[in-house]
Design a protein around this motif. Sequence first.
Motif: not given
Length: 464
Positions: A96, A59, A286, A57, A262
């Motif tokens: 997200r 961010t 992420s 996903w 991330e």
Amino acid sequence: MLSFDSTTNLLMQSKYRYSLQDVAEPNLYREIYDYEHVPKVAFNLRHVPMQMPDEIWMTDTTFRDGQQSVSPFTPEQILHLFKLMSRLGGPKGMVRQSEFFLYTENDQKALHLCQDAGLQFPEITTWIRANEKDFELVKQAGVAETGVLVSCSDYHIFNKMHLTRRQAMDKYLGIVKSALEYGIRPRCHFEDITRADFYGFVVPFAGALMDLSRESGIPIKIRACDTMGYGVSYPGTALPRSVQGIIYGLRHYAEVPSEQLEWHGHNDFYKVVSNAATAWLHGCSSINCSLLGIGERTGNCPLEAMAIEYQSLRGDDGGMDLTAITEIADYMEREIGLEISPRQPFVGRHFNVTRAGIHADGMLKDEEIYNIFDTAKLLNRPASVAVDSRGGTASVAHWLNNYFRLTGDNTIDKNDPLIVAMRAKVDELYAKGRNTVMGDEELEVMVRRCDQDRYEKLLFHKSK
């Protein structure tokens, strides 16, 4: 010692546990970063496996890192963009989280406006420096997670903060423990990781954080920050610049789960999107982005780019609404005054506009020949052709059909008398010295002057 790894279904040697190397002098990697030359890319020909996580996903850092490069947004502008971002990410939360500053009244007002919107995604998070004063702001914000700046290269530890590695690590662990005691998830931003001593500081520190995570039962996230854009994704590149090496090392040696990892990149060397995709491919769930890629210096990874990249890698849209990208770009240009390069992929005014006459002729016959995908369907941005001195009758015909929404049997051929007459007028203008592209309004006036009756019929068709 051997153990069975359920992810690879192989017997694996036990992982080596790296200890902090509290050196007396900083390791600045002068053989790579001598500052007087372009940084060098070193190879060791070691390859690590691709292992994309089950879930990936994006961010967002538009309202934190992004705002450091533009005039501050108003709280109302942030709320509007936040809602568009939620629509882009869709019900599965492909966008997200979104992080916010907390330092000014405007920052705090924007955060509360977005909280009051009641949207499930993006989750609102915050960003602070590693000190107790900043953490007090987090306590008041009513968030479940906060980012904490934990600079990890000796450039920052020695030359900026004037600490030793042990002192820096103890300082960082102290604020992380405070967050855990308060029940807030820490997200540790490993600033300048592509100039950091990976096995001498990064892995030992990450390992200590994972120990705390297991003890507390609270997932501690690690954001690998390519702060200066030094990361490279070439196969066989050596640390500290290897993106895949960083992700593999954090997962394999520090045992950071993919969902707690991330990547945050910058575009100083034009590598921000390929580096981000490489992080995904090698086990990072992420990717941290910003709208249109705004951010410090050359900017962050564009959120819209990774939304497209997701579909390329996964083969589905994850529930995302890509038409929100066009609305975001229009709003940021019109309401916020952001200057978007006309040729910026997916959002620039001319990203799917062709000027060459031979390309215009191809577009007239089959749009797919010169358009990257169905931009009208996916982005609500129909492909178009610029009318100027180089496009010929094909460019005029394509503009007219597109502008008046003519399809199928209603389309007008480039040899139609109306098109030929308009092209003659266009050529006359450029012969007299014009050097700018023709606009929609003046071309519409030209249609009316060339053939009033047909213009009225075309206008009627467009209004239906």
